[in-house]
Scaffold this motif. Structure first.
Motif, short mmCIF file in Angstrom:
data_model
loop_
_atom_site.label_atom_id
_atom_site.label_comp_id
_atom_site.label_asym_id
_atom_site.label_seq_id
_atom_site.Cartn_x
_atom_site.Cartn_y
_atom_site.Cartn_z
N GLN A 1 0.83 -1.20 0.00
CA GLN A 1 0.00 0.00 0.00
C GLN A 1 0.87 1.26 0.00
N VAL A 2 0.46 2.23 -0.76
CA VAL A 2 1.07 3.56 -0.74
C VAL A 2 -0.10 4.54 -0.54
N GLU A 3 0.02 5.42 0.41
CA GLU A 3 -1.06 6.37 0.74
C GLU A 3 -2.36 5.63 1.03
#
Ligand SMILES: Cc1cc2nc3c(=O)[nH]c(=O)nc-3n(C[C@H](O)[C@H](O)[C@H](O)COP(=O)(O)OP(=O)(O)OC[C@H]3O[C@@H](n4cnc5c(N)ncnc54)[C@H](O)[C@@H]3O)c2cc1C
Length: 378
Positions: free
Chosen positions: A268-270
């Motif tokens: 996950q990113v952001e």
């Protein structure tokens, strides 16, 4: 359904995939990290018939199609490329005896090799003769009922661990390639000496060695085929071997692609999975397409081999495309894993290192292009 395959081929592939996932994959990281020889897997590989998978039943082999062999090697490579390299080097040696030898020689060496109780090595390359093995300088000079063998071979997989080596040597230097003969040399023959393993970038469990022959006395009964037939035998063996290199490439790339599919969904990113980025989706799409194209080319070469049709050009195309594909796909897979791909906790960096040699050995990409161009212009 996978093209060019039968129900039997797919059943063999499923069995090897399960076996490799359960018994081989869990050790791949340690084999690489500790540079441990992958021969520790020989009893397990023999148990499922892999050590003789390239041989007919008459000589103790599994008697499967070349397509099933391709799928089996691919499945093993997805688990551990070092183990696959050790096994395919063994195949080169036993293929040479099958192709170049007579029934007495096949009976003498193949059943034990197929059972995995004796390991083979294939010794063609020399320090100054790799891409053009016809430039070799190893000599075999007739001495009554024997030959005196003198010379040095380089980068020989399995050599220190092997029980026998198929060695190519000049019996008639003036005739160049037509003066090369093949011999089965027992590793324990006086005068055979093997270096320490040469440290390599990848395939760290598939040890390579320099081998010296100092005036070794080899019985004439160990010569495969007539004098001068060795180069032809080597080229036929390498046609087979190139499909196995293609299988190793699609196996490694398949493992990298599978890891990447999972990572795109969990990383996950952001607060959202990175799979939402179209740039990465397109990279994944290109990887999957590249792999599929390589598998189809390789399966076609294996299919032609099963049908005993000419397949040298198709084997060269499969080896060229699949090995270059494995370079692209493993690199993209590492990129999508970010820093975690570069770290050694995950297998991505190992996939990149293991795939790199596939563009070099058994004829580099440049040599495959020469073979294909020659066939196209014939
Ligand atoms: C891990 C590993 C395992 C190996 N296992 C074995 C084994 O079990 N048995 C065995 O016999 N050998 C084995 N080899 C040797 C391998 O097959 C050779 O390294 C390979 O054939 C290339 O030969 P070379 O290294 O001498 O390169 P070179 O022949 O010196 O080539 C150097 C460069 O020149 C290019 N080149 C050469 N000729 C041409 C040409 N005509 N046109 C265009 N470009 C050209 C090559 O593509 C390459 O880029 C192994 C090598 C490695 C690294």
């Amino acid at each position: 359904m996978t093209p060019f395959t039968t129900d039997d081929d797919r059943a063999i592939a499923d069995a090897i995939t399960r076996f490799a996932g359960e018994q081989i994959a869990p050790h791949a990281r340690a084999i690489d990290a500790e540079r441990r020889f992958a021969g520790e897997h020989l009893p397990a590989l023999a148990g499922i018939g892999l050590t003789g998978m390239n041989l007919p039943e008459a000589w103790g082999g599994a008697g499967v199609s070349a397509v099933a062999l391709y799928l089996a090697v691919e499945a093993l490579a997805g688990a551990c490329a070092s183990t696959t390299s050790m096994l395919t080097a063994h195949f080169l040696a036993t293929d040479a005896i099958l192709i170049g030898g007579d029934d007495a020689q096949r009976g003498r060496w193949l059943p034990e090799a197929a059972a995995g109780s004796r390991l083979g090595a294939f010794a063609l390359t020399e320090p100054r003769a790799g891409s053009n093995p016809a430039d070799m300088s190893t000599r075999a000079v007739r001495a009554g009922e024997a030959y005196r063998l003198t010379g040095t071979k380089h980068f020989i997989s399995n050599a220190a661990h092997a029980d026998f080596l198929v060695v190519f040597a000049l019996t008639d230097p003036a005739a160049k390639a037509r003066g090369i003969s093949a011999f089965v040399v027992e590793r324990a023959t006086p005068g055979v000496s093997v270096s320490a393993p040469e440290p390599t970038m990848g395939l760290r469990g598939g040890h390579v060695f320099e081998v010296r022959f100092d005036d070794c006395l080899i019985p004439a009964t160990c010569r495969l085929g007539p004098e001068g037939s060795g180069f032809r035998t080597a080229m036929k063996v390498l046609d087979n071997g190139r499909v196995e290199v293609a299988a190793t490439a699609t196996g490694i790339a398949g493992a990298a692609l599978e890891a990447t599919r999972g990572w795109l969904k969990v990383r996950q990113v952001e607060g959202e999975p990175i799979a939402r980025f179209q740039g990465l989706q397109w990279m994944l799409a290109d990887m999957a397409t590249d792999l599929e194209a390589a598998r189809l080319l390789s399966l076609r070469a294996a299919h032609l081999r099963t049908r005993q049709e000419r397949f040298s050009q198709q084997a060269a195309m499969a080896k060229l495309f699949a090995s270059e594909m494995a370079g692209r796909v493993t690199d993209q897979a590492l990129q999508i894993h970010g820093g975690y791909g570069y770290a050694q906790d995950l297998p991505l960096e190992r996939y990149v290192r293991d795939a790199r040699i596939l563009r070099i050995y058994e004829g580099s990409s440049e040599i495959q292009r020469n073979i294909i161009a020659r066939a196209q212009l014939a």
